[in-house]
Design a protein around this motif. Sequence first.
Motif, short mmCIF file in Angstrom:
data_model
loop_
_atom_site.label_atom_id
_atom_site.label_comp_id
_atom_site.label_asym_id
_atom_site.label_seq_id
_atom_site.Cartn_x
_atom_site.Cartn_y
_atom_site.Cartn_z
N VAL A 1 45.73 51.94 31.54
CA VAL A 1 44.47 52.18 31.34
C VAL A 1 44.20 51.08 32.64
O VAL A 1 43.38 50.80 33.48
CB VAL A 1 43.62 52.30 30.39
N ILE A 2 44.05 49.38 31.07
CA ILE A 2 43.58 48.31 31.94
C ILE A 2 43.59 47.96 33.73
O ILE A 2 43.43 47.90 34.03
CB ILE A 2 43.76 47.60 31.19
N VAL A 3 45.34 47.89 33.07
CA VAL A 3 45.86 47.23 34.48
C VAL A 3 45.45 48.62 36.22
O VAL A 3 44.91 48.22 37.48
CB VAL A 3 47.57 48.20 34.78
N THR A 4 45.88 50.04 35.39
CA THR A 4 44.72 50.66 36.27
C THR A 4 43.29 50.77 37.05
O THR A 4 43.15 50.42 37.93
CB THR A 4 45.10 52.23 36.15
N ARG A 5 42.57 50.63 36.15
CA ARG A 5 41.22 50.15 36.03
C ARG A 5 40.85 48.01 37.07
O ARG A 5 39.76 48.69 37.74
CB ARG A 5 40.86 49.66 34.98
N LEU A 6 41.91 47.81 36.70
CA LEU A 6 41.46 46.06 37.14
C LEU A 6 42.05 46.81 38.96
O LEU A 6 41.54 45.82 39.36
CB LEU A 6 42.47 45.45 36.67
N ALA A 7 42.96 47.24 38.61
CA ALA A 7 43.52 47.11 40.30
C ALA A 7 42.79 48.27 41.56
O ALA A 7 43.46 48.29 42.59
CB ALA A 7 45.60 48.03 40.10
N THR A 8 41.75 49.06 40.95
CA THR A 8 40.85 50.04 41.83
C THR A 8 40.26 49.68 41.96
O THR A 8 39.14 48.49 41.34
CB THR A 8 41.05 51.52 41.28
N ARG A 9 38.74 50.20 42.85
CA ARG A 9 38.01 49.66 43.22
C ARG A 9 36.58 49.56 41.96
O ARG A 9 35.32 49.49 42.38
CB ARG A 9 37.32 49.83 43.93
N ASP A 10 37.20 50.76 41.72
CA ASP A 10 36.32 51.44 40.23
C ASP A 10 35.61 50.30 39.37
O ASP A 10 34.85 51.10 38.43
CB ASP A 10 36.54 52.61 39.97
N PHE A 19 35.39 52.02 30.03
CA PHE A 19 36.74 52.50 29.69
C PHE A 19 37.50 51.37 29.55
O PHE A 19 37.98 51.85 28.58
CB PHE A 19 37.41 53.66 30.93
N CYS A 20 37.51 50.45 30.78
CA CYS A 20 38.40 49.47 31.05
C CYS A 20 38.13 48.48 29.21
O CYS A 20 39.04 48.04 28.66
CB CYS A 20 38.01 48.53 31.68
N ASN A 21 36.92 47.90 28.75
CA ASN A 21 36.88 47.50 27.24
C ASN A 21 37.47 48.51 26.41
O ASN A 21 37.80 48.05 25.51
CB ASN A 21 35.30 47.23 27.68
N LEU A 22 37.37 50.54 26.06
CA LEU A 22 37.52 50.45 25.45
C LEU A 22 39.10 50.41 25.25
O LEU A 22 39.68 50.58 23.94
CB LEU A 22 37.21 52.04 25.43
N ALA A 23 40.22 50.60 26.12
CA ALA A 23 41.05 50.43 26.43
C ALA A 23 41.92 48.85 25.68
O ALA A 23 42.54 48.87 25.70
CB ALA A 23 41.69 50.64 27.92
N VAL A 24 40.79 48.43 25.87
CA VAL A 24 40.97 46.96 25.53
C VAL A 24 41.02 47.19 23.62
O VAL A 24 41.89 46.28 22.98
CB VAL A 24 39.87 45.98 25.85
N SER A 25 39.76 47.43 23.15
CA SER A 25 40.04 47.94 21.91
C SER A 25 41.12 48.59 21.30
O SER A 25 41.46 47.95 20.25
CB SER A 25 38.99 48.44 21.49
N ASP A 26 41.80 49.20 22.08
CA ASP A 26 42.94 50.06 22.14
C ASP A 26 44.22 49.17 21.25
O ASP A 26 45.01 49.34 20.29
CB ASP A 26 43.28 51.26 22.39
N LEU A 27 43.96 48.68 22.81
CA LEU A 27 45.19 47.16 22.08
C LEU A 27 45.04 46.53 21.38
O LEU A 27 46.12 46.35 20.75
CB LEU A 27 45.32 47.00 24.09
N PHE A 28 43.84 45.95 20.85
CA PHE A 28 43.69 45.13 20.10
C PHE A 28 43.94 46.64 18.22
O PHE A 28 44.83 44.90 17.67
CB PHE A 28 42.67 45.08 19.51
N THR A 29 43.54 47.33 18.77
CA THR A 29 43.61 48.43 17.17
C THR A 29 45.83 48.14 17.22
O THR A 29 45.72 48.12 15.96
CB THR A 29 43.34 49.45 17.46
N SER A 30 46.00 48.40 18.31
CA SER A 30 47.41 48.78 17.83
C SER A 30 48.10 47.73 17.68
O SER A 30 49.31 47.94 17.23
CB SER A 30 47.84 49.22 19.75
N PHE A 31 47.84 46.18 18.11
CA PHE A 31 49.07 45.02 17.86
C PHE A 31 48.49 45.36 16.76
O PHE A 31 49.47 44.23 16.22
CB PHE A 31 48.10 44.24 19.26
#
Length: 279
Positions: A1-10, A19-31
């Motif tokens: 999700v992070i890579v997709t959001r960063l690679a698009t113009r949205d 959305f991107c920040n939520l994915a970062v939070s989930d990534l830190f939770t998993s880590f």
Amino acid sequence: VIVTRLATRDLHKPISILFCNLAVSDLFTSFSGFWISMLFITNPDITIFGSQDMLAPYALYTTSILSTIYNQVSIGIERYLAVAKSMRTRFRVARHHSITVVFINWVLAFFLGCLPLMGWNCLQADRSISVLYSPFCVSYLVFITMPNVVVAFLVPLFTYLRIIIILRKRKLRMQACGQAMGTYKSAETQVARTSISIWLLALVSYTPFLAGVIFDATNQRCHIDLYPGAYIFRNCTAMLVTITCLGNPVLYTLKFRALGAKLKALRCLSATRVQACAI
């Protein structure tokens, strides 16, 4: 999700930043969950009886979960403002608003999550030590869990119910004007399905953790008396939180992408239709 959001113009869209920040939070939770799992594999006693080595991973785990909750609440509020903008308020969520919200969410999550590292722990005193999450104090777990779980349930409930109510009112208004209302009906159905899914995911993931904290606060037995059943339950609650991290991208990125397009079209058409109806 992070890579997709960063690679698009949205990325310039406010909701995409959330959305991107939520994915970062989930990534830190998993880590952080993986970090705790490795400590359990290498030295299970410290995850049961607690030690100084558990403070940092538990603090990161708490910070990540709090950030996820705050991001979910922020997304619900942003969606409500986006739908209600043309009816009740002229406030428009801009990119700098989303960036400010993301910054505030992380500052608040880091501050509350790192309180044990600042001294609110039970390494020196065993009187109120948590049995499930040693060396955290029971008072700290209650302080963190109760208000944030209430926020995680009540705020999204209010925002998504308000969205459904607004869409239903607009549908009835269009029906009274003799206008087509299929788009409103479709958007209302999709919001209802998505909000129910979000609620069920939060209910399944956070309720067992809340039950564990309540059990921890009322329990009077020591670690040995609760082994292994209580710790199996603790591990299951951690797995449910991880499932939430996997479910968030599906619910928020895939569902809301189509929903956002529908709501954007409705915002553009509602003002002209209402004016035409009034004339």
